[in-house]
Design a protein around this motif. Structure first.
Motif: not given
Ligand code: ATP
Ligand code: MG
Length: 237
Positions: A30-36, A54-57, A65-71, A104-107
């Motif tokens: 149940g944890l908000k998880t981000l893989v970088v 192709s998004h180089s997040g 620059q503006s970045f977009l984590p992919q859910q 700038n990341i919330e996880a």
């Protein structure tokens, strides 16, 4: 926020597989998880089923620059790697740039998948992480890679205020090989004060990563879950 770098200088020692398995494990808690993904190959995104690689997040995050984590699932996001990570602008950044960008990341959990043989990119992760999992198998070059990483981290511990604690993730590829059977005890002898986790070969993990499905969705009782649970406990010690 837990920040964990998964590193290992040699290619193919299981860094990405462990990263995405751990990501699925954390999501399941149940944890908000981000893989970088710090790898120009973008394998972590592929293994988790990101459709548009192709998004180089991560490059955009590093370059502010503006970045977009992919859910990819509830509670599971990926910042994709990509060839832009090899560009001159990234290579010239200060080593703590990723650590600064994390503001700038919330996880709840951020996992950094490091590339093989690219120390600049690996260093971003080791500066940003509170914990590091050093991946090896029984190959002598993989063991040498770990020795170099431990040297680097030891130096950081002696000279700097912020450094990650670390453990070794030892992948046992083939139990018929003596070097694989003795790998965990050999590593414990070489690094007596470092925890060593045994990572078994797991066909469910192979299947899940090959098909872009988070592990616990493909196989809730996968063999590797015992190792994931031990690693997760260690991150909280
Ligand atoms: N625990 C495991 N069980 C089964 N197969 C595994 C396991 N770990 C890794 N593999 C397989 O080994 C190969 C290399 O794994 P992986 O891509 O995770 O390594 P890597 O260290 O990230 O590689 P690279 O250095 O190229 O980024 C893949 O085919 C993967 O499916
Ligand atoms: Mg990889």
């Amino acid at each position: 926020m837990q920040t964990i770098a998964i590193a290992g200088r040699k290619g193919g020692v299981g860094k990405t597989s462990l990263t995405v398995a751990l990501a699925s494990y954390c999501t399941n808690l149940g944890l908000k998880t981000l893989v970088v993904d710090l790898d120009p190959q973008s394998n972590a995104g592929y293994c988790l089923g990101v459709e548009d690689l192709s998004h180089s997040g991560t490059a955009h995050l590093l370059l502010r620059q503006s970045f977009l984590p992919q859910q990819v699932r509830d509670n599971l996001w990926v910042l994709t790697g990509g060839i832009e990570l090899e560009g001159g602008a990234i290579q010239q950044l200060d080593a703590d740039e990723l650590a600064l960008s994390l503001q700038n990341i919330e996880a709840d959990v951020v996992l950094f998948d490091c590339p093989p043989g690219q120390e600049t990119l690996e260093r971003f992760a080791l500066m940003a992480a509170n914990q590091a999992l050093l991946c090896t198998d029984s190959h002598p070059q993989a063991r040498l890679g770990i020795a170099r990483l431990v040297n680097y981290l030891e130096r950081r511990r002696q000279t700097q205020r912020h450094y990650p604690r670390w453990a070794i993730a030892a992948r046992i590829a083939d139990r018929r090989r003596l070097a694989d059977r003795s790998l965990v005890t050999d590593l414990q002898a070489d690094y007596p004060s470092t925890p060593v986790f045994e990572i078994p070969s797991d066909s469910d993990l192979f299947y899940a990563t090959a098909n872009g499905i988070p592990l616990l969705e493909a196989a809730p009782k996968a063999r590797i879950c015992i190792a994931l649970s031990s690693i997760w406990k260690w991150t909280h010690e």
